[in-house]
Scaffold this motif. Structure first.
Motif, short mmCIF file in Angstrom:
data_model
loop_
_atom_site.label_atom_id
_atom_site.label_comp_id
_atom_site.label_asym_id
_atom_site.label_seq_id
_atom_site.Cartn_x
_atom_site.Cartn_y
_atom_site.Cartn_z
N ASN A 127 -47.85 -18.75 26.98
CA ASN A 127 -46.67 -19.51 26.61
C ASN A 127 -45.81 -18.74 25.62
N GLU A 128 -46.44 -18.10 24.64
CA GLU A 128 -45.68 -17.31 23.67
C GLU A 128 -44.92 -16.18 24.36
N ASP A 151 -42.45 -20.48 19.76
CA ASP A 151 -43.12 -19.97 20.95
C ASP A 151 -44.47 -20.64 21.19
N PRO A 211 -43.86 -25.72 24.67
CA PRO A 211 -43.38 -25.49 26.04
C PRO A 211 -41.86 -25.35 26.06
N TRP A 212 -41.33 -24.59 27.01
CA TRP A 212 -39.90 -24.31 27.12
C TRP A 212 -39.07 -25.58 27.14
N HIS A 214 -43.94 -16.10 27.46
CA HIS A 214 -42.91 -16.74 28.27
C HIS A 214 -41.69 -17.11 27.43
#
Length: 111
Positions: free
Chosen positions: A5-6, A76, A79-80, A8
């Motif tokens: 995730n970071e 980060d 989630p986006w 991304h």
């Protein structure tokens, strides 16, 4: 070692900074986001998240969160979608409360 995730979120933030730099150099009429969306989707056909709308959110994130941090928690780690929801709600709240200069940016259209 960064989590997936970071990585991304950092990728999206880097893309957003790149969009800001390109728009600064080429100007608003250059359709930087639309061209980048087409180019990236052709280069990476299996990669998700390269729509013009999502690229606008990447730009929005880079512009409004240049150091990629929200308070004490690093952005980060979220989630986006949560990052975008937080930024847009924060921006709207500040506009409603009369924060000077906050309404100069039009939020990305969702379609």
């Amino acid at each position: 070692m960064l989590s997936a995730n970071e990585e991304h979120i950092r990728l999206y933030h880097d893309i957003g900074r790149d969009i800001l730099n390109r728009q600064s150099r080429e100007g608003w009429g250059a359709k930087v986001i639309e061209k980048l969306s087409i180019d990236r989707r052709e280069a990476f056909p299996d990669m998700k998240g390269l729509s013009a709308t999502n690229l606008k959110y990447m730009r929005f994130c880079a512009q409004n969160c240049p150091d990629l941090r929200f308070g004490q928690q690093s952005a980060d780690q979220l989630p986006w979608f949560h990052i975008i929801a937080l930024l847009t709600k924060w921006k709207l709240l500040n506009c409603r409360n009369g924060m000077p200069g906050c309404c100069h940016y039009q939020f990305p259209a969702t379609s």
